[in-house]
Design an enzyme around this catalytic site. Structure first.
Site, PDB file in Angstrom:
ATOM      1  N   ASP A 147       0.876  -1.174   0.000  1.00  0.00           N
ATOM      2  CA  ASP A 147       0.000   0.000   0.000  1.00  0.00           C
ATOM      3  C   ASP A 147       0.910   1.219   0.000  1.00  0.00           C
ATOM      4  O   ASP A 147       1.233   1.774   1.041  1.00  0.00           O
ATOM      5  CB  ASP A 147      -0.912  -0.019   1.225  1.00  0.00           C
ATOM      6  CG  ASP A 147      -1.957   1.070   1.196  1.00  0.00           C
ATOM      7  OD1 ASP A 147      -2.728   1.122   0.230  1.00  0.00           O
ATOM      8  OD2 ASP A 147      -1.990   1.886   2.142  1.00  0.00           O
ATOM      9  N   CYS A 150      -4.365   5.122  -2.569  1.00  0.00           N
ATOM     10  CA  CYS A 150      -5.585   5.922  -2.433  1.00  0.00           C
ATOM     11  C   CYS A 150      -5.528   7.067  -3.441  1.00  0.00           C
ATOM     12  O   CYS A 150      -5.944   8.184  -3.174  1.00  0.00           O
ATOM     13  CB  CYS A 150      -5.757   6.438  -1.006  1.00  0.00           C
ATOM     14  SG  CYS A 150      -4.319   7.285  -0.329  1.00  0.00           S
TER      15      CYS A 150
END
Length: 708
Positions: free
Chosen positions: A270, A323
């Site tokens: 991530d 994101c």
């Protein structure tokens, strides 16, 4: 001190503070009120409109949603035995209070709130979305009980407040209890907590054989990570502090007693990103967004993903996520990685793991753009002045080659599809060694053969020497706060003897898995970790900076009436409970447990003669000292640390755990529902009283301060 004197001192202090503040050029309050951020950035809209991030028919809806506040979401900690009981309470009592508050607001303002929604793609109804923003919850008196619930249950580790789309990467990583898991960029830790949960699901009365290594490059953020993950109380977890791009090959001891490099079954990448998928949560990004951020991050993202692939076991799964909505940070990174792997890596479809999730497929075509959104569809058109930021490998594959890379199997989540933030997720399977791994293995084999030849020649000459082989580059560790040492107990340690004898610990309990964080002889806290984590720590202390591991399980408690100088700690009880002997256990009734939990004075624990006859009968053969209290019925089992005194019994819990357990037991928790709005009203009344103080008294205070 009289009332007038107190008031005099208060005003004098305030006067001095104002005088000091003004002398420093500051003011009591900002000169201008807070300005709401205007959620528009023309370059952002121009760029994503050009990229056709969604169908033209959905563009206006996309802009509308990404410009609005984010709803509140939370998930229940699935690895806890009481998860189903808590879910039942949430769906009945908790949502009833929520709807009552929503009706109050609708009556006053006309604003309507939708019913709570279970996220359809999250397993077992353990994640919920409320059509309320954080501001709605904090600023509305009608929802003060909801606010208190979220805070208390989060602090007890029973729920986690987390953005809905952030929950997806750990789900599609598909972690099992036996997996070796690496979280490369783990801070602040919400996804790491999910990975730990997955390890412990269905592992009651046993320690999972798998583990989670959570790493982050930022030393300070590592401590945020520790705080988040500590609520899971897992002995199968370790935090490291290293640059993910250059994370070393960690070592573990194999069954033959030799150290071997660790290859992970699951890797979560991530990666750091521009974060424009979080505009609903972080509106300040509207002010600073520019395309240059994505261009600058592409290289770092690729290096992290490449290193993650190197540390992945053949047949293992890596999830790459951001994101960000930007293809330069998403598909472009994966296209480059898959291309360089020459067939060793493959993007696989993971949609089946999140049924009900609405998303768009990954993009197979995109353009590159400068900071002022001058767009290019091939590198040959890029002006020389941009060559340092726009690179050839950032461009998409040709139309003819696009099918080789499976980019359409990536998951693109846009805010308007399911009222969430924006996110990108891709699952990658490792099918074989990477090209550069194969080359390194050939080189190692060649060096090994040469070494064997040299040793044979040396033996023929009557002496034996060992080639040192290629010198490894010295690794630079990241330094921040100095860590306490990790000192493991030995089988003949006095502390272990005391613990084993008093708590009648089973032979299954490995004393070598107990550690302290102090070199002093008098141990304060004793922590417990799994055998795999112990081995990992001992093998890699010199390779990587280790920030934290182990769960506090025993605490020094010097009591003259206690045979053992250590009491049990609630944090570690779930891991060692099944290894504690019956002589330190006490079954207790619901009413007695509620009475113990409601005892607010630690100096006056409930006398034994105030408890039920059943409890008095079972406690009479229990020696004084730390013990395990257990309540069980057909739906719920609660175990917690207690203390058997000479004439009393108490429960060792903090405020958040106490509130949580009382809620599970169906007891009254109204005393924990503090209404801050009522407090504020009281404060306002006090301030009004101060304003109406006699002018003469104020002048006297002014004169006194002037004299000072």
């Amino acid at each position: 001190m009289g009332r007038k004197q107190k008031k005099y001192n208060l005003f004098a202090q305030k006067k001095r503070e104002r005088k000091e503040a003004n002398s420093n050029g500051s003011q009591d309050r900002p000169s201008e009120p807070y300005q709401e951020i205007i959620r528009v950035n023309e370059l952002f809209l121009k760029y994503y409109k050009h990229q056709q991030i969604c169908p033209d028919s959905e563009w206006d809806e996309f802009v509308k949603f990404i410009s609005s506040d984010l709803p509140t979401t939370f998930r229940i900690t699935a690895s806890r035995g009481e998860a189903q009981t808590l879910l039942d309470i949430i769906k009945s009592e908790f949502f009833a209070d929520y709807l009552k508050g929503a009706d109050e607001i609708q009556t006053k303002t006309g604003c309507k709130f939708e019913k709570p929604m279970s996220l359809p793609w999250y397993p077992n109804e353990h994640a919920w979305q409320l059509e309320l923003t954080r501001k709605d919850i904090r600023r509305s008196e009608a929802f003060y009980k909801l606010h208190n619930f979220l805070i208390a249950e989060t602090n007890s580790g029973s729920i986690s407040r987390q953005e809905a789309v952030s929950m997806i990467p750990p789900i599609v990583l598909d972690v099992k209890p036996h997996h070796k898991v690496l979280d490369m960029c783990a801070a602040p830790g919400s996804k790491t907590a999910q990975l730990i949960e997955a390890l412990h699901v269905d592992s009651e009365n046993s320690i999972p054989s798998g583990f989670v290594v959570a790493n982050d490059v930022d030393n300070k953020r590592c401590y945020m990570l520790v705080h988040q993950a500590r609520r899971m109380n897992s002995p199968c977890f370790i935090v490291t502090n290293h640059d993910s791009c250059f994370l070393p090959n960690l070592l573990m001891t194999n069954s033959d007693g030799e150290k071997r490099e660790v290859k992970f079954d699951r890797v979560l990448c991530d990666v750091p990103c521009s974060g424009d998928g979080t505009l609903r949560k972080n509106p300040d990004i509207w002010l600073k967004w520019n395309q240059g951020q994505a261009l600058n991050l592409h290289g770092v993202q690729y290096r992290i993903a490449k290193r993650g692939a190197e540390l992945l076991e053949i047949g293992g799964r890596m999830v790459y996520s951001t994101c960000s909505l930007n293809p330069v940070e998403n598909e472009a990174v994966l296209h480059r990685l898959i291309k360089d792997s020459e067939g060793a890596l493959e993007i696989v479809d993971s949609a089946a793991l999140v049924p009900g999730l609405k998303y768009l497929p990954g993009m197979t075509k995109w353009d590159l753009a400068s900071k002022d959104i001058e767009c290019f569809n091939k590198f040959e058109d890029v002006p020389t002045k941009y060559h340092t930021v726009i690179r050839p490998q950032m461009f998409p594959p040709s139309v003819e080659d696009a099918s080789k890379y499976n980019l359409e199997k990536c998951i693109r989540i846009l805010p308007h599809l399911q009222n969430t933030g924006g996110f990108f997720v891709a699952s990658i399977q490792k099918k074989s060694y990477l090209p550069w791994e194969k080359a390194a293995k050939k080189e190692d084999a060649k060096n090994s053969d040469e070494q064997n030849v040299n040793e044979t020649q040396d033996l023929d000459n009557g002496e034996k020497t060992t080639s040192a082989g290629p010198q490894q580059k010295k690794r630079r560790l990241h330094y921040g706060y100095k860590e306490d040492p990790y000192i493991f107990l030995t089988a003949d340690d006095l502390a272990w003897t005391q613990l084993k004898n008093f708590y009648k610990l089973s032979d299954e309990f490995n004393p070598l898995c107990l550690l302290t964080r102090s070199s002093s002889e008098k141990k304060k806290n004793i922590y417990f970790c799994s055998e795999q984590i112990r081995d990992l720590l001992l093998c890699n202390e010199s390779l990587v900076k280790i920030i934290n591991t182990g769960v506090k399980s025993f605490v020094r408690c010097d009591n003259r009436n206690m045979q053992c100088p250590f009491r049990l700690a609630n944090e570690g009880l779930p891991n060692i409970n099944y290894m504690i002997g019956q002589c330190r256990r006490l079954n207790i009734t619901r009413e007695d447990l509620i009475a113990l939990l409601n005892n607010t004075d630690p100096t006056k624990p409930p006398p034994l003669n105030t408890l039920s006859n059943e409890t008095q009968e079972s406690v009479k053969d229990l020696a004084a000292g730390s013990c395990v209290l257990k309540y069980s019925d057909e739906k719920l089992t609660i175990s917690l640390v207690g203390w058997r005194g000479q004439t009393s019994l108490r429960a060792y819990t903090d405020t958040n755990d106490t509130c949580h357990m009382l809620r599970l037991l169906g007891a009254d928790v109204s005393k924990y529902d503090t209404n801050k709005f009522q407090k504020n009203k009281t404060t306002d009344e006090e301030q009004e009283l101060v304003k109406n103080v006699d002018t003469t008294e104020m002048e006297c205070v002014d004169d006194a301060v002037a004299v000072e």
